[in-house]
Write an enzyme that holds these catalytic residues in place. Structure first.
Site, PDB file in Angstrom:
ATOM      1  N   GLY A 136       0.847  -1.196   0.000  1.00 31.33           N
ATOM      2  CA  GLY A 136       0.000   0.000   0.000  1.00 31.33           C
ATOM      3  C   GLY A 136       0.876   1.237   0.000  1.00 31.33           C
ATOM      4  N   CYS A 186       5.336  -6.037   1.569  1.00 28.52           N
ATOM      5  CA  CYS A 186       5.657  -4.609   1.531  1.00 28.52           C
ATOM      6  C   CYS A 186       5.001  -3.856   2.704  1.00 28.52           C
ATOM      7  CB  CYS A 186       5.288  -4.027   0.169  1.00 28.52           C
ATOM      8  SG  CYS A 186       6.018  -2.416  -0.098  1.00 28.52           S
ATOM      9  N   TYR A 187       3.983  -3.038   2.443  1.00 28.07           N
ATOM     10  CA  TYR A 187       3.297  -2.366   3.556  1.00 28.07           C
ATOM     11  C   TYR A 187       2.806  -3.407   4.565  1.00 28.07           C
ATOM     12  CZ  TYR A 187      -0.027   0.775   5.929  1.00 28.07           C
ATOM     13  OH  TYR A 187      -0.718   1.514   6.865  1.00 28.07           O
ATOM     14  N   HIS A 207       7.896  -7.370  -3.803  1.00 27.33           N
ATOM     15  CA  HIS A 207       6.601  -7.827  -4.326  1.00 27.33           C
ATOM     16  C   HIS A 207       6.747  -9.141  -5.095  1.00 27.33           C
ATOM     17  CE1 HIS A 207       4.167  -4.258  -3.388  1.00 27.33           C
ATOM     18  NE2 HIS A 207       5.314  -3.626  -3.481  1.00 27.33           N
ATOM     19  N   GLU A 224       4.431 -10.878  -6.258  1.00 29.17           N
ATOM     20  CA  GLU A 224       3.314 -11.048  -7.196  1.00 29.17           C
ATOM     21  C   GLU A 224       3.585 -10.460  -8.574  1.00 29.17           C
ATOM     22  OE1 GLU A 224       3.536  -9.057  -4.661  1.00 29.17           O
ATOM     23  OE2 GLU A 224       2.305  -7.256  -4.774  1.00 29.17           O
ATOM     24  N   SER A 248     -24.947  -9.372 -24.943  1.00 26.49           N
ATOM     25  CA  SER A 248     -24.365  -8.358 -25.823  1.00 26.49           C
ATOM     26  C   SER A 248     -23.597  -8.983 -26.976  1.00 26.49           C
ATOM     27  CB  SER A 248     -23.411  -7.485 -25.026  1.00 26.49           C
ATOM     28  OG  SER A 248     -22.250  -8.236 -24.710  1.00 26.49           O
ATOM     29  N   GLY A 249     -23.281 -10.267 -26.842  1.00 34.05           N
ATOM     30  CA  GLY A 249     -22.421 -10.889 -27.848  1.00 34.05           C
ATOM     31  C   GLY A 249     -20.987 -10.963 -27.361  1.00 34.05           C
ATOM     32  N   ILE A 283     -17.953 -11.892 -24.550  1.00 33.73           N
ATOM     33  CA  ILE A 283     -17.675 -13.135 -23.835  1.00 33.73           C
ATOM     34  C   ILE A 283     -18.316 -13.162 -22.431  1.00 33.73           C
ATOM     35  CG2 ILE A 283     -15.405 -12.212 -23.214  1.00 33.73           C
ATOM     36  CD1 ILE A 283     -15.520 -15.784 -23.773  1.00 33.73           C
ATOM     37  N   ASP A 284     -18.347 -12.023 -21.758  1.00 32.61           N
ATOM     38  CA  ASP A 284     -18.828 -12.046 -20.368  1.00 32.61           C
ATOM     39  C   ASP A 284     -20.314 -12.394 -20.289  1.00 32.61           C
ATOM     40  OD1 ASP A 284     -16.291 -11.174 -19.982  1.00 32.61           O
ATOM     41  OD2 ASP A 284     -16.835  -9.120 -19.447  1.00 32.61           O
ATOM     42  N   SER A 285     -21.118 -11.671 -21.066  1.00 31.60           N
ATOM     43  CA  SER A 285     -22.548 -11.966 -20.961  1.00 31.60           C
ATOM     44  C   SER A 285     -22.854 -13.339 -21.562  1.00 31.60           C
ATOM     45  CB  SER A 285     -23.401 -10.868 -21.601  1.00 31.60           C
ATOM     46  OG  SER A 285     -23.141 -10.754 -22.969  1.00 31.60           O
ATOM     47  N   LYS A 324     -10.875 -11.620 -16.117  1.00 30.57           N
ATOM     48  CA  LYS A 324     -11.199 -11.766 -17.541  1.00 30.57           C
ATOM     49  C   LYS A 324     -10.641 -13.055 -18.164  1.00 30.57           C
ATOM     50  CE  LYS A 324     -12.877  -9.860 -21.322  1.00 30.57           C
ATOM     51  NZ  LYS A 324     -14.197  -9.249 -21.413  1.00 30.57           N
TER      52      LYS A 324
END
Ligand code: XMP
Length: 514
Positions: A55, A82-83, A171, A173, A225-226, A228-230, A370
């Site tokens: 942070g 870190c923080y 870090h 990550e 919507s067409g 990928i998510d929906s 995603k």
């Protein structure tokens, strides 16, 4: 649900989401919660291990985000980053020293005391790590051993093996830290003793079971919507509740060529999805007539969408839920702790639906990133052409037509855009870039065709590389590919006599032109 669960407390680092991803990549379920989350929620989550993120603050400043010490009493393994390391030192009786300048960038790290976090890492005596900190730990809390150092700091890592509390100043990550994933995995598997039980297949199965319970025999309406998510949200819901899922696809007249058939046709045919296609192009275009201002276009389209969707949804009797393809980054962002990770709002999808419709939300993807949605799509048996569809904005082609949107300009852009898509696919570049599309400019330039002078439209090519759409750079495509796109557009699209290439990065430009 999930038996091995890691809780990540977010203290505002821009890298917090990456921690969650590394943990999930290791096959362990993780969730991010803001550092000031209600302790009852933490209890309910029943974490098997805790990670404290980095942070931007200093633990020495008044008002800096604090660590609820009860979390250290839960008896679960803890990793501070870190923080998070400074917080542990500060809270457990060590000493943190203020620093006037930040150490930022790569550093060489040497592990000490056979620290389990570095087990199996060959380079542990000379490890490249990524630092981004101001303060540093100057004295360790009781019971802690130094677990590593760099040229500039004595305590680059610390640990209390009895209590299973470890901390890293760097870090692990980020990709710039060598073997960062291995370090995190050592924490998960060797310190915390977790097992890798999280997989996309198990996620898909448990989510479908959960959806069945949540929705029961009620009806759900979902805007397809067409994208990928929906699409993935719809297929999951369909597997859970079948024909009680009612999908609405609003054709706003601003879609790409073939969009409706490619996506919806496929879903109806292969998944037997209940889809209603609403042809609302005329309504949208009427609203857009004469409108040139980008924000005004977006707003008009947003309002119209809600109006059409609401009307169609109300026509279905007995709907109690609204399905949405909300992803985890949006969930985190809406709950996020103030700090750099909270600042940038990525996108303006049509909000406001739940409030106006008085429906309960059902969001099958709210735990996924995603790329995880793409993996879920594979599990569900969706085809590559849907899984690898490039993102397409809600306001559609309207924000790629600079100036007024009308049928004539839409058909010019549609054809130019189709050529860009086809050529990118044929050259095997479609999946290598984040997005590639054509933009129609509001100006005409002079050209020559045969013996005649022409005065026609300009198309710009916008093709970018990106990881998350927050930043982007123009893709370095082979010049032969660019040449083919340009030639074909000028030859095949009536009304275009010039093609230009957009070579700006984001920031300061955006991906879309409006
Ligand atoms: P910008 O233009 O802000 O775009 O760099 C970043 C990403 O978001 C997409 N985009 C949208 N997506 N509704 C959406 O669903 C929108 O209104 C919208 N505007 C931009 C854009 O295509 C890119 O992937």
């Amino acid at each position: 649900m999930h038996d091995n669960r890691v809780l990540i407390l977010d203290f505002g680092s821009q890298f917090t989401q990456l921690i969650a991803r590394r943990v999930r990549e290791a096959g362990v379920y993780s969730e991010i919660h803001p550092c000031n989350v209600d302790p009852e929620r933490v209890k309910a989550f029943k974490p098997s291990a805790l990670i404290l993120s980095g942070g931007p603050s200093s633990v020495l400043e008044a008002g800096a985000p604090e660590l609820n010490r009860d979390y250290l009493e839960m008896g679960i393994p803890v990793l501070g980053i870190c923080y998070g390391m400074q917080l542990l030192a500060h809270n457990l009786g060590g000493k943190v020293a203020a620093s006037t300048d930040r150490e930022y960038g790569r550093a060489k790290f040497t592990a000490q005391n056979d620290c389990v976090l570095f087990d199996g890492i060959k380079e542990k005596d000379d490890l490249t790590v990524w630092m981004s900190h101001g303060d540093r730990v100057e004295a360790l809390p009781e019971g802690f051993l130094p677990m590593g150092k760099t040229d500039s700091i004595e305590f680059g890592a610390m640990g209390n093996p009895d209590k299973k509390i470890y901390a890293l100043q760097f870090h692990p990550e980020v990709a710039h830290t060598d073997n960062g994933s291995a370090i995190i995995q050592n924490f998960l598997f060797k310190v915390a003793g977790l097992t890798a039980t999280w997989s996309m297949a198990s996620f898909v199965d448990t989510t479908i079971e959960d959806l069945k319970k949540q929705v029961g025999d009620a009806k759900v309406v979902l805007g397809l919507s067409g994208g990928i998510d929906s699409t993935v949200a719809a297929v999951m819901l369909h597997k859970a509740i079948g024909k009680n899922l009612h999908c609405i696809f609003v054709d706003n007249g601003l879609l790409r060529m073939g969009e409706r058939e490619e996506v919806i046709g496929f879903l109806e045919e292969h998944f037997d999805l209940n889809v209603k296609c609403v042809d609302a192009a005329a309504e949208f275009l009427a609203d857009l007539k004469g409108v040139e201002d980008p924000e005004k276009k977006r707003k008009l389209i947003g309002y119209k969408f809600i109006e059409v969707f609401d009307r169609e949804a109300k026509a279905i009797e007995g709907v109690r839920f609204l399905g949405q393809g909300t992803l985890y980054p949006d969930v985190i962002e809406s709950e996020s702790f103030k700090g750099p990770s909270a600042v940038i709002k990525s996108h303006h999808n049509v909000g406001g639906l739940p409030e106006t419709m008085n429906l309960k939300l059902v969001e099958p993807l709210r735990e996924l990133f995603k790329d995880e949605v793409r993996r879920a799509a594979y599990e569900l048996g969706l085809p590559e052409h849907i899984i690898w569809r490039q993102p397409f904005p809600g306001p559609g082609l309207s924000i790629r037509i600079i100036g007024e949107v009308n049928e004539e300009r839409l058909s010019i852009l549609r054809l130019a855009d189709k050529i860009v898509q086809n050529e990118m696919m044929a050259a095997d570049w479609y999946r290598k870039v984040w997005q590639g599309f054509a933009v129609l400019l509001p100006l005409k330039t002079v050209g020559v065709m045969g013996d005649d002078r022409t005065y026609e439209n300009v198309i710009a090519l916008r093709i970018v590389d990106s990881l998350d759409a927050m930043t982007a750079d123009w893709s370095r495509l082979p010049s032969e590919l660019l040449a083919r796109m340009s030639n074909r557009i000028i030859n095949e699209v009536k009304g275009v006599n010039r093609v230009v290439l957009d070579i700006s990065s984001k920031p300061p430009s955006t991906i879309e032109w409006e």
